[in-house]
Design a protein around this motif. Structure first.
Motif, short mmCIF file in Angstrom:
data_model
loop_
_atom_site.label_atom_id
_atom_site.label_comp_id
_atom_site.label_asym_id
_atom_site.label_seq_id
_atom_site.Cartn_x
_atom_site.Cartn_y
_atom_site.Cartn_z
N ALA A 149 0.82 -1.20 -0.08
CA ALA A 149 -0.12 0.12 -0.06
C ALA A 149 0.78 1.30 0.10
CB ALA A 149 -0.92 0.01 1.43
N LEU A 150 0.47 2.10 -1.08
CA LEU A 150 1.16 3.26 -1.14
C LEU A 150 0.40 4.44 -0.63
CD1 LEU A 150 3.54 2.69 -4.38
CD2 LEU A 150 4.19 2.39 -1.96
N GLY A 151 0.99 5.71 -0.34
CA GLY A 151 0.08 6.89 0.08
C GLY A 151 -0.20 7.86 -0.85
N HIS A 152 -0.34 7.53 -1.96
CA HIS A 152 -0.65 8.34 -3.10
C HIS A 152 -2.08 8.75 -3.21
CE1 HIS A 152 3.14 6.71 -5.03
NE2 HIS A 152 3.49 7.90 -4.77
N HIS A 153 -2.44 10.13 -3.34
CA HIS A 153 -3.85 10.40 -3.20
C HIS A 153 -4.27 10.88 -4.49
CE1 HIS A 153 -1.83 14.44 -3.03
NE2 HIS A 153 -1.28 13.89 -1.95
N ARG A 154 -5.62 11.46 -4.69
CA ARG A 154 -6.24 11.82 -5.97
C ARG A 154 -5.43 13.03 -6.45
NH1 ARG A 154 -11.37 15.89 -5.59
NH2 ARG A 154 -9.49 17.24 -5.22
N ASP A 155 -4.79 14.02 -5.74
CA ASP A 155 -4.20 15.05 -6.41
C ASP A 155 -2.71 14.48 -6.95
OD1 ASP A 155 -5.19 17.98 -5.02
OD2 ASP A 155 -5.57 16.21 -4.00
N ASP A 156 -2.07 13.49 -6.39
CA ASP A 156 -1.24 12.77 -6.96
C ASP A 156 -1.33 12.21 -8.25
OD1 ASP A 156 0.98 13.47 -5.13
OD2 ASP A 156 0.07 11.67 -3.72
N GLY A 183 5.55 -8.94 -12.38
CA GLY A 183 4.56 -9.85 -11.99
C GLY A 183 4.21 -10.33 -10.72
N LYS A 184 5.06 -10.09 -9.72
CA LYS A 184 5.03 -10.70 -8.66
C LYS A 184 4.39 -9.98 -7.25
CE LYS A 184 9.33 -13.21 -9.42
NZ LYS A 184 10.85 -13.37 -8.95
N HIS A 185 4.26 -8.86 -7.46
CA HIS A 185 3.50 -7.73 -6.67
C HIS A 185 2.40 -7.05 -6.95
CE1 HIS A 185 8.06 -8.60 -5.78
NE2 HIS A 185 7.63 -8.74 -4.28
N MET A 186 1.56 -6.84 -6.18
CA MET A 186 0.34 -6.04 -6.25
C MET A 186 0.24 -4.82 -5.43
SD MET A 186 -2.55 -6.12 -7.85
CE MET A 186 -2.96 -7.56 -8.31
N VAL A 187 0.42 -3.69 -6.07
CA VAL A 187 0.61 -2.34 -5.46
C VAL A 187 -0.85 -1.71 -5.48
CG1 VAL A 187 1.56 0.04 -5.61
CG2 VAL A 187 2.86 -2.17 -6.26
N ILE A 188 -1.18 -1.24 -4.42
CA ILE A 188 -2.59 -0.75 -4.18
C ILE A 188 -2.25 0.84 -3.62
CG2 ILE A 188 -3.75 -2.65 -3.90
CD1 ILE A 188 -3.85 -2.09 -0.83
N ARG A 189 -3.36 1.72 -3.87
CA ARG A 189 -3.45 3.12 -3.39
C ARG A 189 -4.59 3.52 -2.95
NH1 ARG A 189 -0.07 3.56 -8.45
NH2 ARG A 189 2.06 4.29 -8.02
N PRO A 190 -4.67 3.27 -1.47
CA PRO A 190 -6.22 3.25 -1.07
C PRO A 190 -6.30 4.53 -0.76
CG PRO A 190 -4.71 1.78 0.41
CD PRO A 190 -3.88 2.40 -0.73
N LEU A 191 -5.60 5.71 -0.82
CA LEU A 191 -6.09 6.97 -0.90
C LEU A 191 -6.42 7.60 -2.16
CD1 LEU A 191 -3.17 8.51 1.75
CD2 LEU A 191 -5.50 7.54 2.24
#
Length: 324
Positions: A149-156, A183-191
Protein backbone atom coordinates in the motif's frame (compact mmCIF):
# COMPACT_ATOMS: atom_id res chain seq x y z
CA UNK A 1 -21.63 34.71 25.97
CA UNK A 2 -18.80 34.26 28.47
CA UNK A 3 -15.25 33.51 27.39
CA UNK A 4 -15.54 29.98 28.80
CA UNK A 5 -18.75 29.30 26.90
CA UNK A 6 -17.21 30.69 23.73
CA UNK A 7 -14.18 28.43 24.09
CA UNK A 8 -16.45 25.41 24.71
CA UNK A 9 -18.51 26.27 21.63
CA UNK A 10 -15.40 26.51 19.45
CA UNK A 11 -14.12 23.22 20.84
CA UNK A 12 -17.41 21.48 20.03
CA UNK A 13 -17.38 22.87 16.49
CA UNK A 14 -13.78 21.76 16.01
CA UNK A 15 -14.61 18.28 17.26
CA UNK A 16 -17.64 18.08 14.98
CA UNK A 17 -15.59 19.12 11.93
CA UNK A 18 -12.81 16.67 12.84
CA UNK A 19 -15.29 13.78 13.09
CA UNK A 20 -16.87 14.75 9.79
CA UNK A 21 -13.45 14.86 8.15
CA UNK A 22 -12.51 11.44 9.54
CA UNK A 23 -15.77 9.92 8.29
CA UNK A 24 -15.27 11.43 4.84
CA UNK A 25 -11.76 10.05 4.53
CA UNK A 26 -12.79 6.59 5.77
CA UNK A 27 -15.65 6.66 3.28
CA UNK A 28 -13.29 7.55 0.41
CA UNK A 29 -10.77 4.86 1.37
CA UNK A 30 -13.52 2.27 1.78
CA UNK A 31 -14.96 3.14 -1.64
CA UNK A 32 -11.55 2.85 -3.31
CA UNK A 33 -10.89 -0.52 -1.66
CA UNK A 34 -14.30 -1.81 -2.81
CA UNK A 35 -14.21 -0.31 -6.31
CA UNK A 36 -10.83 -1.83 -7.13
CA UNK A 37 -10.95 -4.91 -4.87
CA UNK A 38 -7.75 -3.72 -3.21
CA UNK A 39 -7.88 -5.84 -0.06
CA UNK A 40 -9.20 -9.40 0.11
CA UNK A 41 -9.76 -12.06 2.75
CA UNK A 42 -6.48 -13.14 4.34
CA UNK A 43 -4.35 -10.39 2.79
CA UNK A 44 -1.21 -9.22 4.51
CA UNK A 45 -0.95 -5.53 3.64
CA UNK A 46 2.46 -3.88 3.77
CA UNK A 47 1.81 -0.19 4.45
CA UNK A 48 4.75 1.89 3.27
CA UNK A 49 5.32 4.66 5.78
CA UNK A 50 7.54 7.59 4.81
CA UNK A 51 6.87 9.85 7.76
CA UNK A 52 4.78 12.24 5.66
CA UNK A 53 1.15 13.21 6.21
CA UNK A 54 -0.24 10.92 3.50
CA UNK A 55 1.27 7.65 4.64
CA UNK A 56 0.45 8.42 8.29
CA UNK A 57 -3.19 9.01 7.31
CA UNK A 58 -3.28 5.85 5.20
CA UNK A 59 -2.01 3.70 8.06
CA UNK A 60 -4.37 5.34 10.56
CA UNK A 61 -7.44 4.88 8.34
CA UNK A 62 -6.59 1.29 7.39
CA UNK A 63 -6.16 0.39 11.05
CA UNK A 64 -9.56 1.94 11.73
CA UNK A 65 -11.24 0.10 8.84
CA UNK A 66 -9.58 -3.16 9.84
CA UNK A 67 -11.61 -3.19 13.07
CA UNK A 68 -14.96 -3.11 11.26
CA UNK A 69 -14.15 -4.76 7.93
CA UNK A 70 -16.23 -7.81 6.93
CA UNK A 71 -12.99 -9.60 6.02
CA UNK A 72 -9.86 -10.47 7.98
CA UNK A 73 -6.54 -8.98 6.90
CA UNK A 74 -3.32 -8.06 8.67
CA UNK A 75 -1.21 -4.91 8.46
CA UNK A 76 2.54 -4.49 8.75
CA UNK A 77 4.00 -0.98 8.55
CA UNK A 78 7.37 -0.58 6.82
CA UNK A 79 9.65 2.44 6.79
CA UNK A 80 12.75 2.73 4.64
CA UNK A 81 15.44 4.66 6.49
CA UNK A 82 17.50 6.03 3.60
CA UNK A 83 20.17 7.45 5.89
CA UNK A 84 19.53 11.07 5.12
CA UNK A 85 21.63 13.36 7.33
CA UNK A 86 19.67 14.48 10.36
CA UNK A 87 16.89 11.90 9.93
CA UNK A 88 15.20 11.44 13.35
CA UNK A 89 15.44 7.65 13.61
CA UNK A 90 13.46 7.46 16.85
CA UNK A 91 10.24 9.12 15.63
CA UNK A 92 8.65 6.34 13.59
CA UNK A 93 9.50 3.41 15.89
CA UNK A 94 8.04 5.31 18.84
CA UNK A 95 4.89 6.22 16.93
CA UNK A 96 4.34 2.73 15.52
CA UNK A 97 4.85 1.14 18.92
CA UNK A 98 2.32 3.59 20.40
CA UNK A 99 -0.43 2.57 17.94
CA UNK A 100 0.30 -1.13 18.44
CA UNK A 101 0.92 -2.09 14.82
CA UNK A 102 3.48 -4.63 13.62
CA UNK A 103 6.31 -2.78 11.92
CA UNK A 104 9.74 -3.04 10.42
CA UNK A 105 12.36 -0.35 9.88
CA UNK A 106 14.60 -1.09 6.88
CA UNK A 107 17.98 0.66 6.82
CA UNK A 108 19.48 1.19 3.36
CA UNK A 109 21.88 4.02 2.50
CA UNK A 110 20.25 5.06 -0.77
CA UNK A 111 20.97 8.70 0.09
CA UNK A 112 24.71 8.29 -0.56
CA UNK A 113 24.05 6.43 -3.82
CA UNK A 114 21.73 9.14 -5.11
CA UNK A 115 24.07 11.98 -4.15
CA UNK A 116 27.02 10.19 -5.75
CA UNK A 117 25.30 9.27 -9.01
CA UNK A 118 23.06 12.28 -9.71
CA UNK A 119 24.96 15.42 -10.85
CA UNK A 120 24.63 18.50 -8.66
CA UNK A 121 21.57 20.53 -9.62
CA UNK A 122 19.71 17.60 -11.20
CA UNK A 123 16.56 16.17 -9.63
CA UNK A 124 17.05 13.03 -7.59
CA UNK A 125 13.46 11.73 -7.68
CA UNK A 126 13.77 9.21 -10.52
CA UNK A 127 16.77 7.31 -9.16
CA UNK A 128 15.58 7.55 -5.56
CA UNK A 129 12.19 6.14 -6.55
CA UNK A 130 13.71 3.20 -8.44
CA UNK A 131 16.01 2.29 -5.56
CA UNK A 132 13.22 2.60 -3.02
CA UNK A 133 10.81 0.53 -5.11
CA UNK A 134 13.30 -2.32 -5.50
CA UNK A 135 13.98 -2.44 -1.77
CA UNK A 136 10.28 -2.39 -0.87
CA UNK A 137 9.55 -5.25 -3.28
CA UNK A 138 12.31 -7.29 -1.64
CA UNK A 139 10.99 -6.54 1.85
CA UNK A 140 7.46 -7.46 0.76
CA UNK A 141 8.76 -10.91 -0.18
CA UNK A 142 10.55 -11.24 3.15
CA UNK A 143 7.37 -10.32 5.06
CA UNK A 144 5.11 -12.49 2.87
CA UNK A 145 3.02 -9.42 2.08
CA UNK A 146 0.30 -9.95 -0.52
CA UNK A 147 -0.38 -6.22 -1.08
CA UNK A 148 1.89 -3.16 -0.99
CA UNK A 149 0.00 0.00 0.00
CA UNK A 150 1.35 3.38 -1.10
CA UNK A 151 0.09 6.75 0.12
CA UNK A 152 -0.61 8.49 -3.19
CA UNK A 153 -3.85 10.49 -3.20
CA UNK A 154 -6.23 11.92 -5.80
CA UNK A 155 -4.11 15.00 -6.42
CA UNK A 156 -1.00 12.86 -7.01
CA UNK A 157 -2.92 10.94 -9.66
CA UNK A 158 -3.91 14.14 -11.48
CA UNK A 159 -0.41 15.59 -11.22
CA UNK A 160 0.99 12.42 -12.78
CA UNK A 161 -1.55 12.66 -15.60
CA UNK A 162 -0.39 16.16 -16.52
CA UNK A 163 3.29 15.32 -16.10
CA UNK A 164 2.91 12.46 -18.58
CA UNK A 165 0.94 14.67 -20.98
CA UNK A 166 3.30 17.67 -20.83
CA UNK A 167 6.65 15.91 -20.62
CA UNK A 168 6.09 12.29 -21.69
CA UNK A 169 3.58 12.56 -24.50
CA UNK A 170 1.34 9.94 -22.85
CA UNK A 171 -2.25 9.94 -21.63
CA UNK A 172 -1.30 8.04 -18.49
CA UNK A 173 -1.94 8.64 -14.81
CA UNK A 174 -1.25 6.69 -11.61
CA UNK A 175 -3.59 3.67 -11.22
CA UNK A 176 -5.22 2.87 -7.88
CA UNK A 177 -4.14 -0.75 -8.32
CA UNK A 178 -1.41 -2.33 -10.43
CA UNK A 179 0.82 -5.35 -10.77
CA UNK A 180 4.59 -4.78 -10.66
CA UNK A 181 6.60 -5.20 -13.85
CA UNK A 182 7.87 -8.60 -12.75
CA UNK A 183 4.29 -9.73 -12.08
CA UNK A 184 5.06 -10.73 -8.49
CA UNK A 185 3.66 -7.85 -6.46
CA UNK A 186 0.30 -6.09 -6.20
CA UNK A 187 0.50 -2.38 -5.44
CA UNK A 188 -2.56 -0.55 -4.11
CA UNK A 189 -3.30 3.13 -3.43
CA UNK A 190 -6.12 3.28 -0.85
CA UNK A 191 -6.05 7.11 -0.82
CA UNK A 192 -6.92 7.33 -4.53
CA UNK A 193 -10.20 9.15 -3.83
CA UNK A 194 -8.85 11.41 -1.06
CA UNK A 195 -8.10 15.11 -1.52
CA UNK A 196 -4.72 16.36 -0.39
CA UNK A 197 -6.22 19.28 1.51
CA UNK A 198 -8.34 16.85 3.53
CA UNK A 199 -5.24 14.81 4.35
CA UNK A 200 -3.42 17.97 5.43
CA UNK A 201 -6.25 18.84 7.81
CA UNK A 202 -6.41 15.26 9.09
CA UNK A 203 -2.68 15.26 9.85
CA UNK A 204 -3.11 18.41 11.95
CA UNK A 205 -6.10 17.00 13.80
CA UNK A 206 -4.31 13.72 14.56
CA UNK A 207 -1.01 15.51 15.27
CA UNK A 208 1.09 13.02 13.35
CA UNK A 209 4.86 13.43 13.96
CA UNK A 210 5.69 14.53 10.41
CA UNK A 211 9.24 13.93 9.14
CA UNK A 212 10.23 16.16 6.17
CA UNK A 213 12.12 14.66 3.23
CA UNK A 214 15.28 16.74 2.89
CA UNK A 215 16.52 14.73 -0.06
CA UNK A 216 13.93 15.81 -2.62
CA UNK A 217 11.63 18.27 -0.88
CA UNK A 218 14.14 21.10 -1.04
CA UNK A 219 14.81 20.87 -4.76
CA UNK A 220 13.56 23.99 -6.56
CA UNK A 221 11.56 24.00 -9.80
CA UNK A 222 10.65 20.33 -9.82
CA UNK A 223 8.29 19.61 -12.71
CA UNK A 224 5.87 17.91 -10.32
CA UNK A 225 5.79 20.99 -8.09
CA UNK A 226 5.11 23.22 -11.10
CA UNK A 227 2.20 21.01 -12.15
CA UNK A 228 0.93 20.89 -8.57
CA UNK A 229 0.93 24.69 -8.38
CA UNK A 230 -0.95 24.84 -11.69
CA UNK A 231 -3.68 22.41 -10.55
CA UNK A 232 -4.01 24.15 -7.18
CA UNK A 233 -4.42 27.49 -8.94
CA UNK A 234 -7.17 26.05 -11.14
CA UNK A 235 -8.88 24.66 -8.06
CA UNK A 236 -8.91 28.06 -6.37
CA UNK A 237 -10.04 30.04 -9.41
CA UNK A 238 -12.52 27.49 -10.78
CA UNK A 239 -14.26 25.54 -7.99
CA UNK A 240 -15.15 22.02 -9.08
CA UNK A 241 -12.59 21.83 -11.88
CA UNK A 242 -10.23 19.43 -10.07
CA UNK A 243 -13.14 17.13 -9.21
CA UNK A 244 -14.23 17.19 -12.85
CA UNK A 245 -10.73 16.33 -14.04
CA UNK A 246 -10.55 13.35 -11.73
CA UNK A 247 -13.95 12.13 -12.96
CA UNK A 248 -12.52 12.30 -16.49
CA UNK A 249 -9.77 9.84 -15.49
CA UNK A 250 -12.57 7.44 -14.53
CA UNK A 251 -14.65 8.09 -17.64
CA UNK A 252 -12.45 7.32 -20.65
CA UNK A 253 -13.86 7.07 -24.19
CA UNK A 254 -11.14 5.42 -26.37
CA UNK A 255 -13.19 5.90 -29.55
CA UNK A 256 -12.87 9.65 -29.11
CA UNK A 257 -9.13 9.79 -28.65
CA UNK A 258 -6.54 8.99 -31.32
CA UNK A 259 -4.73 5.82 -30.30
CA UNK A 260 -5.27 2.97 -32.81
CA UNK A 261 -3.91 0.55 -30.20
CA UNK A 262 -6.70 1.44 -27.79
CA UNK A 263 -9.48 1.51 -30.39
CA UNK A 264 -9.81 -0.29 -33.73
CA UNK A 265 -10.14 2.73 -36.02
CA UNK A 266 -8.79 0.75 -38.99
CA UNK A 267 -11.75 -1.63 -39.10
CA UNK A 268 -14.39 0.91 -38.09
CA UNK A 269 -17.31 0.77 -40.54
CA UNK A 270 -20.62 2.55 -40.94
CA UNK A 271 -23.56 0.68 -39.48
CA UNK A 272 -21.55 -0.52 -36.49
CA UNK A 273 -22.99 -0.34 -32.99
CA UNK A 274 -22.14 3.10 -31.54
CA UNK A 275 -19.48 3.18 -28.87
CA UNK A 276 -20.35 4.19 -25.32
CA UNK A 277 -20.02 7.96 -25.24
CA UNK A 278 -21.14 8.12 -28.85
CA UNK A 279 -20.87 10.91 -31.37
CA UNK A 280 -22.00 13.65 -29.03
CA UNK A 281 -20.00 16.45 -30.61
CA UNK A 282 -23.10 18.52 -31.35
CA UNK A 283 -25.33 17.43 -28.49
CA UNK A 284 -26.73 20.20 -26.36
CA UNK A 285 -25.33 20.30 -22.84
CA UNK A 286 -27.45 21.54 -19.96
CA UNK A 287 -25.88 23.68 -17.21
CA UNK A 288 -27.26 25.64 -14.31
CA UNK A 289 -26.96 29.39 -14.02
CA UNK A 290 -24.88 30.55 -11.02
CA UNK A 291 -27.05 30.65 -7.89
CA UNK A 292 -28.22 34.08 -6.81
CA UNK A 293 -28.61 35.31 -3.25
CA UNK A 294 -31.25 33.34 -1.38
CA UNK A 295 -31.29 30.27 -3.65
CA UNK A 296 -29.31 27.07 -3.73
CA UNK A 297 -27.43 25.82 -6.76
CA UNK A 298 -30.14 23.16 -7.25
CA UNK A 299 -32.79 25.91 -7.46
CA UNK A 300 -30.88 27.97 -10.02
CA UNK A 301 -32.54 28.15 -13.46
CA UNK A 302 -31.30 25.82 -16.16
CA UNK A 303 -30.10 26.94 -19.55
CA UNK A 304 -29.12 24.88 -22.58
CA UNK A 305 -25.78 25.45 -24.26
CA UNK A 306 -24.63 24.11 -27.61
CA UNK A 307 -21.50 24.77 -29.63
CA UNK A 308 -23.91 25.84 -32.40
CA UNK A 309 -25.24 28.68 -30.24
CA UNK A 310 -22.25 30.87 -31.07
CA UNK A 311 -22.97 30.70 -34.82
CA UNK A 312 -25.14 33.06 -36.77
CA UNK A 313 -28.85 32.05 -36.91
CA UNK A 314 -28.73 31.83 -40.69
CA UNK A 315 -25.88 29.35 -40.59
CA UNK A 316 -27.69 27.14 -38.09
CA UNK A 317 -30.90 27.26 -40.11
CA UNK A 318 -28.99 26.27 -43.20
CA UNK A 319 -28.17 22.93 -41.64
CA UNK A 320 -24.37 23.23 -41.89
CA UNK A 321 -23.01 21.24 -38.96
CA UNK A 322 -19.44 20.51 -39.90
CA UNK A 323 -17.01 21.01 -37.04
CA UNK A 324 -13.45 22.15 -37.44
Amino acid sequence: MSDTALIDDKAKKAEFEANKLAKRLRHHVGDAINDFNMIEQGDRVMVCLSGGKDSYAMLDILLSLQKSAPIDFTIVAVNLDQKQPGFPEHVLPEYLASVGVEYRIVEEDTYSIVKRVVPEGKTTCALCSRLRRGILYRVADELNATKIALGHHRDDILHTLFLNMFFGGKLKAMPPKLVSDDGKHMVIRPLAYCREKDLERYAKVKQFPIIPCNLCGSQPNLQRQVVKDMVNDWGKRFPGRVESMFRAVQNVVPSHLADPRAFDFVNLKTGAVPEAGGDAAFDREEFREPATDGETSAEAPRRTISILDSRKPSAVAGGEACGG
